[in-house]
Scaffold this active site. Structure first.
Site, short mmCIF file in Angstrom:
data_model
loop_
_atom_site.label_atom_id
_atom_site.label_comp_id
_atom_site.label_asym_id
_atom_site.label_seq_id
_atom_site.Cartn_x
_atom_site.Cartn_y
_atom_site.Cartn_z
CG ASN A 50 -1.87 -1.16 1.24
OD1 ASN A 50 -2.46 -1.49 0.23
ND2 ASN A 50 -2.01 -1.80 2.39
CG HIS A 136 -10.71 -2.22 7.12
ND1 HIS A 136 -10.25 -2.30 8.40
CD2 HIS A 136 -9.71 -2.69 6.33
CE1 HIS A 136 -9.02 -2.77 8.40
NE2 HIS A 136 -8.66 -3.02 7.16
CD GLU A 181 -13.43 0.80 3.71
OE1 GLU A 181 -12.70 0.72 2.71
OE2 GLU A 181 -13.62 -0.14 4.50
CB SER A 185 -9.32 -1.79 1.58
OG SER A 185 -10.28 -2.62 2.16
CG ASP A 210 -11.25 3.85 6.94
OD1 ASP A 210 -10.29 4.37 6.36
OD2 ASP A 210 -11.15 2.84 7.67
CG HIS A 213 -7.29 2.05 0.76
ND1 HIS A 213 -6.12 1.34 0.72
CD2 HIS A 213 -8.06 1.45 1.71
CE1 HIS A 213 -6.18 0.34 1.57
NE2 HIS A 213 -7.34 0.38 2.19
CE LYS A 241 -3.96 0.49 4.53
NZ LYS A 241 -5.15 0.43 5.37
C1 LIG Z 1 -5.55 -0.42 6.47
C2 LIG Z 1 -6.90 0.02 6.87
C3 LIG Z 1 -7.21 0.29 8.20
C4 LIG Z 1 -6.25 0.00 9.29
O1 LIG Z 1 -5.28 0.97 9.40
P1 LIG Z 1 -3.90 0.59 10.16
O2 LIG Z 1 -3.32 1.91 10.46
O3 LIG Z 1 -3.13 -0.24 9.24
O4 LIG Z 1 -4.30 -0.16 11.40
C5 LIG Z 1 -8.45 0.81 8.47
N1 LIG Z 1 -9.35 1.01 7.50
C6 LIG Z 1 -9.11 0.72 6.22
C7 LIG Z 1 -10.15 0.95 5.19
C8 LIG Z 1 -7.88 0.21 5.87
O5 LIG Z 1 -7.64 -0.15 4.61
#
Ligand SMILES: *Cc1c(COP(=O)(O)O)cnc(C)c1O
Length: 389
Positions: A50, A136, A181, A185, A210, A213, A241
């Site tokens: 990522n 997620h 989101e 993801s 969220d 990405h 990421k």
């Molecule tokens: C990777 C991810 C997370 C988790 O984040 P980390 O900092 O790796 O714990 C949360 N939500 C989504 C959509 C993700 O892709």
């Protein structure tokens, strides 16, 4: 007497996983640069990470991390409310809020921890969470931990969401929170942030997005698709990421930030992010405005990859981002393609249920701005050879 300490359940769970070919294990790789890793003695082109902008290997981030280690030490030594808040934490939060044009930003240890622990702050047993079907796992864990009622709407189906909102209106919930989101993801497609804001306002629901990405890759100055929208009550972004570091942050109102600082166990009872990580994040944030060319290159390469794979007839879901899911369907098939690509020198991990819905096992092809046209051509060539054999 029953043996209350028996670990038979562990053996059984592992055996069941093995039986259904879903036993997973850890394999080490050694990163060489932003796009190549060593696995054993083999050099593989990485299309699974990522690190969307290659920043985890950027000299400015490494330098800033070293600098902060020297000046502040390797660990923050305490939680934020005790003595773990340094000036670099406060400066970074200030700069993040400013970059997003929001009242406030607050750092979290990780995206998982943020989602897991923030949602129970907004939701209780008298509340309703309306989650996109594909959110997620950390978001689901947060809703489950809250004890709220959970309803899931069909993926990106706003009509379905509106039906659920309308039904909820007469049920006397204390609060309703829409959870989604911005870029998904595993499918690499996007939600319609504008429409979600509109629905939330129309039905008096809160909106929690969220942005993991999209951050670094999309939006004004690369600051994501939601972080800059004050109409969204709470936005989570992650630094593991595109920011090439670790940790997470939320943007929200000043009042909500104060509430989190005072009431959120996942913020209060954990050690502050370590100085080298803060240094790396701050360096990435300083670079962000200047990476527009990288973001355009990334988007262009992803378009080209989709074009080539569509030509071969592959199902790529509704991807419009740097995440291009090559859906194979059967788990077995996804694993075989992944293994075969590895033999050809390409590391493309298979993603299987329960991470994705049953029958949609896939290779999650992920591009970085550091991938060149030649890298892309090699990837497409390999998949084409597989497709034709
Ligand atoms: C990777 C991810 C997370 C988790 O984040 P980390 O900092 O790796 O714990 C949360 N939500 C989504 C959509 C993700 O892709």
């Amino acid at each position: 007497m029953a043996d209350l300490s028996s670990l038979a359940f562990v053996e059984q769970a592992l055996a069941e996983r093995a039986q259904s070919q879903r036993l997973r294990s850890l394999h080490a790789v050694h990163p060489q640069d932003a796009v190549y890793v060593l696995k054993g003695d083999r050099r593989l082109l990485n299309v699974s990470s990522n690190d969307y902008l290659g920043l985890s290997k950027h000299p400015a981030l490494i330098e800033a991390a070293q600098h902060c280690s020297r000046d502040y030490g390797t660990g923050a030594t305490a939680s934020r409310l005790v003595v773990g808040t340094y000036d670099i934490h406060q400066q970074l939060e200030h700069d993040l809020a400013q970059a997003c044009g929001r009242e406030a930003a607050l750092l979290f240890s990780s995206g998982f921890q943020a989602n897991m622990t923030l949602l129970p702050l907004l939701l209780d047993r008298q509340s309703l969470a309306l989650c996109d079907r594909l959110v997620h796992n950390s978001l689901l864990q947060g809703v489950l931990a809250s004890g709220a009622r959970l309803s899931r709407f069909a993926h990106n189906d706003l009509a379905h969401l509106e039906t659920l909102l309308r039904q909820a209106a007469s049920k006397g919930y204390r609060r309703v929170v829409i959870v989604s989101e911005t870029v998904f993801s595993m499918d690499g497609d996007r939600s319609d942030v504008e429409a979600l804001i509109h629905l939330a306002q129309r039905y008096g629901a809160m909106l929690y997005l969220d942005d993991a990405h999209a951050l670094g890759v999309m939006g004004p100055g690369g600051m994501g698709l939601a972080a800059c929208r004050p109409e969204v009550d709470l936005v989570v972004g992650t630094f593991g990421k595109a920011f090439g570091a670790f940790g997470a942050f939320v943007t929200c109102s000043r009042a909500l930030r104060d509430y989190i600082v005072n009431c959120c166990p996942g913020f209060i009872y954990t050690t502050a992010l370590p100085p080298p990580v803060i240094g790396a994040i701050a360096a990435a944030l300083r670079l962000m405005p200047d990476l527009e060319g990288d973001r355009q290159h990334l988007a262009h390469q992803a378009d080209r990859l989709r074009g080539e794979l569509h030509r071969l007839g592959y199902d790529l879901r509704a991807s419009t981002s740097q995440i291009v899911p090559l859906v194979v369907g059967a788990e077995e098939g996804a694993l075989r393609l992944s293994d075969w690509l590895e033999e050809q020198g390409i590391l493309a991990m298979a993603i299987r249920p329960p991470t994705v819905p049953p029958g949609t096992a896939r290779l999650r092809l992920v591009l970085s701005s550091q991938h060149t046209a030649d890298h892309l051509a090699a990837l497409v060539q390999c998949i084409q050879t597989w497709h034709e054999q």
